[in-house]
Design an enzyme around this catalytic site. Structure first.
Site, PDB file in Angstrom:
ATOM      1  N   GLY A 119      14.088  -0.630   4.020  1.00 38.56           N
ATOM      2  CA  GLY A 119      15.137   0.509   4.508  1.00 38.56           C
ATOM      3  C   GLY A 119      14.776   0.843   5.836  1.00 38.56           C
ATOM      4  N   ASP A 120      13.422   0.533   6.255  1.00 41.39           N
ATOM      5  CA  ASP A 120      12.768   1.038   7.472  1.00 41.39           C
ATOM      6  C   ASP A 120      11.880  -0.163   8.072  1.00 41.39           C
ATOM      7  OD1 ASP A 120      12.559   1.861  10.166  1.00 41.39           O
ATOM      8  OD2 ASP A 120      11.596   3.930   9.456  1.00 41.39           O
ATOM      9  N   LEU A 121      12.320  -1.258   7.916  1.00 42.56           N
ATOM     10  CA  LEU A 121      11.230  -2.400   7.960  1.00 42.56           C
ATOM     11  C   LEU A 121      11.029  -2.984   9.409  1.00 42.56           C
ATOM     12  CD1 LEU A 121       9.438  -3.951   6.073  1.00 42.56           C
ATOM     13  CD2 LEU A 121      10.989  -5.788   5.771  1.00 42.56           C
ATOM     14  N   ASN A 127       5.859  -1.078   9.952  1.00 42.32           N
ATOM     15  CA  ASN A 127       5.885  -0.764   8.715  1.00 42.32           C
ATOM     16  C   ASN A 127       5.289  -1.995   7.825  1.00 42.32           C
ATOM     17  OD1 ASN A 127       6.224   1.827   9.032  1.00 42.32           O
ATOM     18  ND2 ASN A 127       8.520   1.742   8.977  1.00 42.32           N
TER      19      ASN A 127
END
Length: 269
Positions: free
Chosen positions: A161-163, A167
């Site tokens: 979701g926040d790749l 991350n």
């Protein structure tokens, strides 16, 4: 064993519990591993410490295969939060996260419109962040999303979701996921995030991914559509040149042909 303490006094209530639930959910897919959660409370998250190494083509290929396996583990619905967490999540930097609404939508387009783009545009701090012409183009994309123009029948994937590349921690054991905004979404979204600010060996990641789950034709052209939400967030949080990038992504998304259950169709407007 070395540990890493992630903390913020006064963090939004549930911030670290939500992140911990997301890490555990991702790791349970037995695909791309997520960092191990050791302890969590309202003000901190204690994790295994990770030692970074230089990524290699072989590690990237393995990460792509693992990411596809994680996505294939699925989610109950588009917008579904990870088990162990109820309610909205969070998206953005630790010191200034934005709310990320939970949802239970059967279709991806409606989820992206109703639970991501529209709530963001309605935030008080979003007023004045975008020129009127950009907001108009984004709203036109929202209309197409609500019409189902981009719904392809792919079931909800289990997303990080926040790749963005920061991350993904490259270790001697391979790539490990950190700092998720985990939810049920479209598999192309995580790949679009990886491309947003550049990622080492991205072509090899995609190659590995397609060995496990071939992507639908045209996925590269749809990258702008999947990058629209994070670009909107960056414009709200940081301003600067992100407004221009958001405008370009929205226009590219608006120019896309629609799809119906995986088959391309002409634009409806």
């Amino acid at each position: 064993m070395p540990t890493f303490r992630k903390e913020r006094p006064g963090a939004p209530r549930g911030f670290f519990a939500c992140e911990a639930a997301g890490l555990r959910w991702l790791d349970e897919a037995h695909g791309a591993p997520a960092v191990t959660v050791l302890e969590v409370d309202e003000q901190h998250l204690l994790l295994d410490a990770l030692a970074e190494v230089t990524p290699t083509a072989q590690a990237a290929l393995a990460f792509g295969r693992g990411l596809a396996t994680t996505h294939d583990a699925g989610a109950p619905a588009f917008g579904a939060p990870p088990p162990g967490w109820t309610g909205d999540g969070f998206f953005g930097p630790l010191d200034d996260p934005l709310p990320m609404p939970a949802a239970a939508e059967p279709g991806w387009g409606r989820f992206l419109a109703r639970a991501r783009i529209e709530p963001l545009l309605e935030l008080p701090r979003a007023r004045g962040a975008f020129p009127a012409h950009t907001r108009a183009v984004v709203e036109a994309v929202v209309a197409r999303l609500l019409d189902g123009d981009f719904d392809d029948g792919d079931p909800p994937a289990r997303l990080h979701g926040d790749l963005w590349s920061g991350n993904v921690m490259w270790t001697a054991d391979g790539a490990t996921l950190i700092d998720p905004a985990a939810h049920g979404g479209h598999r192309e979204t995580d790949l679009a995030f990886l491309a947003l600010f550049g990622c080492p060996w991205l072509d090899r990641i995609v190659e590995g991914y397609q060995q496990i789950h071939p992507l639908r034709p045209g996925w590269r052209q749809r990258t702008a559509l999947h990058q629209l939400y994070p670009l909107l967030v960056h414009t709200v949080l940081f301003g600067g040149g992100y407004a221009a990038r958001t405008d370009a992504a929205a226009r590219a998304a608006l120019a896309l042909p629609g799809v119906t259950a995986g088959h391309s169709r002409g634009r409806s407007r």
